[in-house]
Design a protein around this motif. Sequence first.
Motif, PDB file in Angstrom:
ATOM      1  N   ASP A 154       8.879  10.295  11.433  1.00 20.02           N
ATOM      2  CA  ASP A 154       7.970  11.124  12.233  1.00 20.02           C
ATOM      3  C   ASP A 154       7.019  11.909  11.329  1.00 20.02           C
ATOM      4  O   ASP A 154       5.826  12.054  11.650  1.00 20.02           O
ATOM      5  CB  ASP A 154       8.765  12.104  13.096  1.00 20.02           C
ATOM      6  N   ALA A 155       7.526  12.414  10.209  1.00 20.41           N
ATOM      7  CA  ALA A 155       6.680  13.180   9.292  1.00 20.41           C
ATOM      8  C   ALA A 155       5.574  12.310   8.715  1.00 20.41           C
ATOM      9  O   ALA A 155       4.422  12.750   8.588  1.00 20.41           O
ATOM     10  CB  ALA A 155       7.520  13.786   8.169  1.00 20.41           C
ATOM     11  N   LEU A 156       5.881  11.065   8.392  1.00 18.03           N
ATOM     12  CA  LEU A 156       4.859  10.165   7.855  1.00 18.03           C
ATOM     13  C   LEU A 156       3.786   9.862   8.901  1.00 18.03           C
ATOM     14  O   LEU A 156       2.593   9.821   8.577  1.00 18.03           O
ATOM     15  CB  LEU A 156       5.512   8.869   7.378  1.00 18.03           C
ATOM     16  N   ARG A 157       4.207   9.656  10.133  1.00 15.36           N
ATOM     17  CA  ARG A 157       3.237   9.396  11.201  1.00 15.36           C
ATOM     18  C   ARG A 157       2.307  10.596  11.378  1.00 15.36           C
ATOM     19  O   ARG A 157       1.078  10.456  11.432  1.00 15.36           O
ATOM     20  CB  ARG A 157       3.975   9.099  12.503  1.00 15.36           C
ATOM     21  N   ASP A 158       2.896  11.780  11.449  1.00 18.11           N
ATOM     22  CA  ASP A 158       2.090  12.987  11.652  1.00 18.11           C
ATOM     23  C   ASP A 158       1.232  13.282  10.424  1.00 18.11           C
ATOM     24  O   ASP A 158       0.086  13.750  10.552  1.00 18.11           O
ATOM     25  CB  ASP A 158       2.995  14.176  11.955  1.00 18.11           C
ATOM     26  N   HIS A 159       1.752  12.992   9.256  1.00 20.89           N
ATOM     27  CA  HIS A 159       0.997  13.198   8.014  1.00 20.89           C
ATOM     28  C   HIS A 159      -0.271  12.347   8.021  1.00 20.89           C
ATOM     29  O   HIS A 159      -1.368  12.818   7.677  1.00 20.89           O
ATOM     30  CB  HIS A 159       1.882  12.846   6.817  1.00 20.89           C
ATOM     31  N   GLY A 160      -0.146  11.092   8.435  1.00 21.34           N
ATOM     32  CA  GLY A 160      -1.321  10.220   8.483  1.00 21.34           C
ATOM     33  C   GLY A 160      -2.380  10.744   9.431  1.00 21.34           C
ATOM     34  O   GLY A 160      -3.588  10.721   9.122  1.00 21.34           O
ATOM     35  N   ARG A 161      -1.958  11.230  10.582  1.00 15.18           N
ATOM     36  CA  ARG A 161      -2.899  11.779  11.547  1.00 15.18           C
ATOM     37  C   ARG A 161      -3.599  13.023  10.991  1.00 15.18           C
ATOM     38  O   ARG A 161      -4.824  13.158  11.095  1.00 15.18           O
ATOM     39  CB  ARG A 161      -2.158  12.106  12.852  1.00 15.18           C
ATOM     40  N   VAL A 162      -2.832  13.926  10.387  1.00 18.85           N
ATOM     41  CA  VAL A 162      -3.410  15.160   9.851  1.00 18.85           C
ATOM     42  C   VAL A 162      -4.337  14.857   8.673  1.00 18.85           C
ATOM     43  O   VAL A 162      -5.420  15.443   8.552  1.00 18.85           O
ATOM     44  CB  VAL A 162      -2.286  16.124   9.430  1.00 18.85           C
ATOM     45  N   ALA A 163      -3.945  13.930   7.810  1.00 18.92           N
ATOM     46  CA  ALA A 163      -4.780  13.593   6.652  1.00 18.92           C
ATOM     47  C   ALA A 163      -6.115  13.000   7.088  1.00 18.92           C
ATOM     48  O   ALA A 163      -7.169  13.317   6.516  1.00 18.92           O
ATOM     49  CB  ALA A 163      -4.039  12.620   5.739  1.00 18.92           C
ATOM     50  N   ARG A 164      -6.101  12.134   8.095  1.00 17.39           N
ATOM     51  CA  ARG A 164      -7.351  11.551   8.588  1.00 17.39           C
ATOM     52  C   ARG A 164      -8.257  12.633   9.169  1.00 17.39           C
ATOM     53  O   ARG A 164      -9.479  12.630   8.932  1.00 17.39           O
ATOM     54  CB  ARG A 164      -7.067  10.467   9.635  1.00 17.39           C
TER      55      ARG A 164
ATOM     56  N   ALA B 182      -9.642  23.989   3.858  1.00 23.32           N
ATOM     57  CA  ALA B 182      -9.806  25.075   4.831  1.00 23.32           C
ATOM     58  C   ALA B 182      -9.237  24.693   6.196  1.00 23.32           C
ATOM     59  O   ALA B 182      -9.018  25.563   7.045  1.00 23.32           O
ATOM     60  CB  ALA B 182     -11.283  25.440   4.962  1.00 23.32           C
ATOM     61  N   ALA B 183      -8.976  23.405   6.425  1.00 23.54           N
ATOM     62  CA  ALA B 183      -8.395  22.954   7.697  1.00 23.54           C
ATOM     63  C   ALA B 183      -6.866  23.045   7.706  1.00 23.54           C
ATOM     64  O   ALA B 183      -6.227  22.703   8.712  1.00 23.54           O
ATOM     65  CB  ALA B 183      -8.822  21.510   7.973  1.00 23.54           C
ATOM     66  N   LEU B 184      -6.261  23.501   6.614  1.00 21.58           N
ATOM     67  CA  LEU B 184      -4.802  23.566   6.529  1.00 21.58           C
ATOM     68  C   LEU B 184      -4.241  24.498   7.599  1.00 21.58           C
ATOM     69  O   LEU B 184      -4.712  25.617   7.781  1.00 21.58           O
ATOM     70  CB  LEU B 184      -4.410  24.073   5.140  1.00 21.58           C
ATOM     71  N   ASP B 185      -3.229  24.001   8.317  1.00 20.75           N
ATOM     72  CA  ASP B 185      -2.542  24.820   9.313  1.00 20.75           C
ATOM     73  C   ASP B 185      -1.041  24.595   9.155  1.00 20.75           C
ATOM     74  O   ASP B 185      -0.599  23.904   8.231  1.00 20.75           O
ATOM     75  CB  ASP B 185      -3.029  24.498  10.728  1.00 20.75           C
ATOM     76  N   GLU B 186      -0.236  25.190  10.063  1.00 21.66           N
ATOM     77  CA  GLU B 186       1.219  25.100   9.911  1.00 21.66           C
ATOM     78  C   GLU B 186       1.713  23.657   9.975  1.00 21.66           C
ATOM     79  O   GLU B 186       2.599  23.257   9.219  1.00 21.66           O
ATOM     80  CB  GLU B 186       1.911  25.937  10.988  1.00 21.66           C
ATOM     81  N   GLU B 187       1.170  22.865  10.888  1.00 23.89           N
ATOM     82  CA  GLU B 187       1.598  21.470  10.967  1.00 23.89           C
ATOM     83  C   GLU B 187       1.285  20.736   9.675  1.00 23.89           C
ATOM     84  O   GLU B 187       2.132  19.989   9.146  1.00 23.89           O
ATOM     85  CB  GLU B 187       0.914  20.756  12.139  1.00 23.89           C
ATOM     86  N   ALA B 188       0.092  20.949   9.142  1.00 22.47           N
ATOM     87  CA  ALA B 188      -0.295  20.287   7.894  1.00 22.47           C
ATOM     88  C   ALA B 188       0.612  20.717   6.743  1.00 22.47           C
ATOM     89  O   ALA B 188       1.020  19.891   5.917  1.00 22.47           O
ATOM     90  CB  ALA B 188      -1.749  20.599   7.570  1.00 22.47           C
ATOM     91  N   ALA B 189       0.920  22.008   6.669  1.00 22.76           N
ATOM     92  CA  ALA B 189       1.795  22.494   5.601  1.00 22.76           C
ATOM     93  C   ALA B 189       3.190  21.892   5.732  1.00 22.76           C
ATOM     94  O   ALA B 189       3.814  21.511   4.729  1.00 22.76           O
ATOM     95  CB  ALA B 189       1.855  24.019   5.636  1.00 22.76           C
ATOM     96  N   TYR B 190       3.687  21.776   6.965  1.00 22.76           N
ATOM     97  CA  TYR B 190       5.034  21.234   7.175  1.00 22.76           C
ATOM     98  C   TYR B 190       5.099  19.756   6.807  1.00 22.76           C
ATOM     99  O   TYR B 190       5.976  19.323   6.038  1.00 22.76           O
ATOM    100  CB  TYR B 190       5.472  21.434   8.621  1.00 22.76           C
ATOM    101  N   VAL B 191       4.203  18.939   7.354  1.00 24.83           N
ATOM    102  CA  VAL B 191       4.309  17.495   7.122  1.00 24.83           C
ATOM    103  C   VAL B 191       4.009  17.148   5.671  1.00 24.83           C
ATOM    104  O   VAL B 191       4.629  16.232   5.102  1.00 24.83           O
ATOM    105  CB  VAL B 191       3.416  16.676   8.080  1.00 24.83           C
ATOM    106  N   SER B 192       3.071  17.860   5.038  1.00 21.68           N
ATOM    107  CA  SER B 192       2.799  17.584   3.628  1.00 21.68           C
ATOM    108  C   SER B 192       4.005  17.942   2.782  1.00 21.68           C
ATOM    109  O   SER B 192       4.355  17.222   1.829  1.00 21.68           O
ATOM    110  CB  SER B 192       1.561  18.334   3.151  1.00 21.68           C
ATOM    111  N   ALA B 193       4.683  19.045   3.118  1.00 27.66           N
ATOM    112  CA  ALA B 193       5.876  19.436   2.368  1.00 27.66           C
ATOM    113  C   ALA B 193       7.016  18.450   2.587  1.00 27.66           C
ATOM    114  O   ALA B 193       7.706  18.054   1.641  1.00 27.66           O
ATOM    115  CB  ALA B 193       6.307  20.845   2.764  1.00 27.66           C
TER     116      ALA B 193
END
Length: 460
Positions: free
Chosen positions: A443-453, A104-115
């Motif tokens: 950059d995507a990996l860095r942001d992915h780690g932040r969003v996943a945490r 339920a916390a999924l947002d545009e940034e999360a969708a982008y970096v996960s993709a």
Amino acid sequence: MSAASEVPVRNVELLVRDADLLVVDGEREIRGGWVAVTGGRVTAVGTAGNEPEADTTVSAAGRLVTPGLVNTHHHIYQNLTRSYAPAVNGTLFDWLTTLYPLWAALDEEAAYVSAYVGMAELLMGGCTTSSDHLYVHPRPRLVDAEIRAARDIGFRFHATRGSMTRSVEDGGLPPKSVTQSIDEVLADSERLIKAHHDPEPGALIRVALAPCSPFSVTREVMTATAELAERHDVRLHTHLAEDHDEDTYCLETYGCRPVEYFEDCGWMSDRTWVAHCIYPNDAELRRLADAGVGVAHCPSSNMLIGGGTARVREMRELGLPVGIGCDGSASTDHASLWMETRGALLLGRYRGGPGAMTARDALDMATRGSARCLGRADEIGHLRPGACADLVVWDLHEIALAGALTDPVEAWLRCGPARAWTTVVAGRVLVDRGEPVLPGLRDALRDHGRVARRMQGIDG
């Protein structure tokens, strides 16, 4: 020169040469083969000694070259909650109800970096085309974010606009926070088709419509989505016959089994491919085959959840298009289509005996079978002249290959682990010497780690 290259080949942009074995398709293999690419298309294939000159040359010496693998079912956003400890040992329904609140916390940034990260992982596993089933929509324009990542990478991507409208309060499984109204679903589905779907040959981006499952959308959504897909000539996708709990749910809610419900809603056509399809009975399987419905076989996910596996041999014998899918990155926990193809080989032999599945059968499912599921058998899943230039040069360590002298295709799946040494999509090299050539990946990996945490509630 070979029959495919009797006319001299000129203006070649990319040449992949000196393959130990080049698999053109399920009927043709070339020892010492080469592939010539211009304008994102295969222009010729041939044998050693007849190579044309090219702007760029990739050596495949000692390596297997195949068409790019095609992933027919995935939930890329789930790589933000991989191996989530409270969920890993439950049933399918336990697993879903534990993870829905996190998603339920999924947002545009999360969708982008996960993709972005997920597509990089797919490329490393030899996948050059992937569908993705994004059915959690707590916020708008999440599919747009995935498509933006695919375009930034140059990945061939079939985005499926998933949906859930039946929450727990309405007798479904997901919480209200991740569901939408039918009007929201249909309006956004039409918007995405108009904004992003490319029906032209060679398209990198296509859109399909994908209500999640019988237990998360209403009959009205299923029926209206099928009508919308017909009107815009796009494909349909959903989960079907995945779990015994689904049988029980459909009998109690709709008064029929899942396949009958699926047919009643107008989905029984060659426009449709479905994920899993583990529990149809014999008569239902024949009806699916007669209609041309495709099946995404997801070996690892089904084994990890312990929910049974598809009867792939019978499906193929009946003529169903059967492809391979990674499924969710929080159930399978990886996005290697090589691993899934090997899993399909092992499961096929486990179910039906040594003669039930060969490495070439599994490769054919992951290429031509998957391409049929996505409605693109004419231009992906093979390397015949005119095909999209999507291909993989495979790497196995020399220690793993020691003694494997007679059959490069069987060795590719039996010896392993294999990784993509070079992955080419539409004529562009996106993996080189085993590493993604993606400037935004760090950059995507860095942001992915932040969003996943943040999503998992982990500090730091």
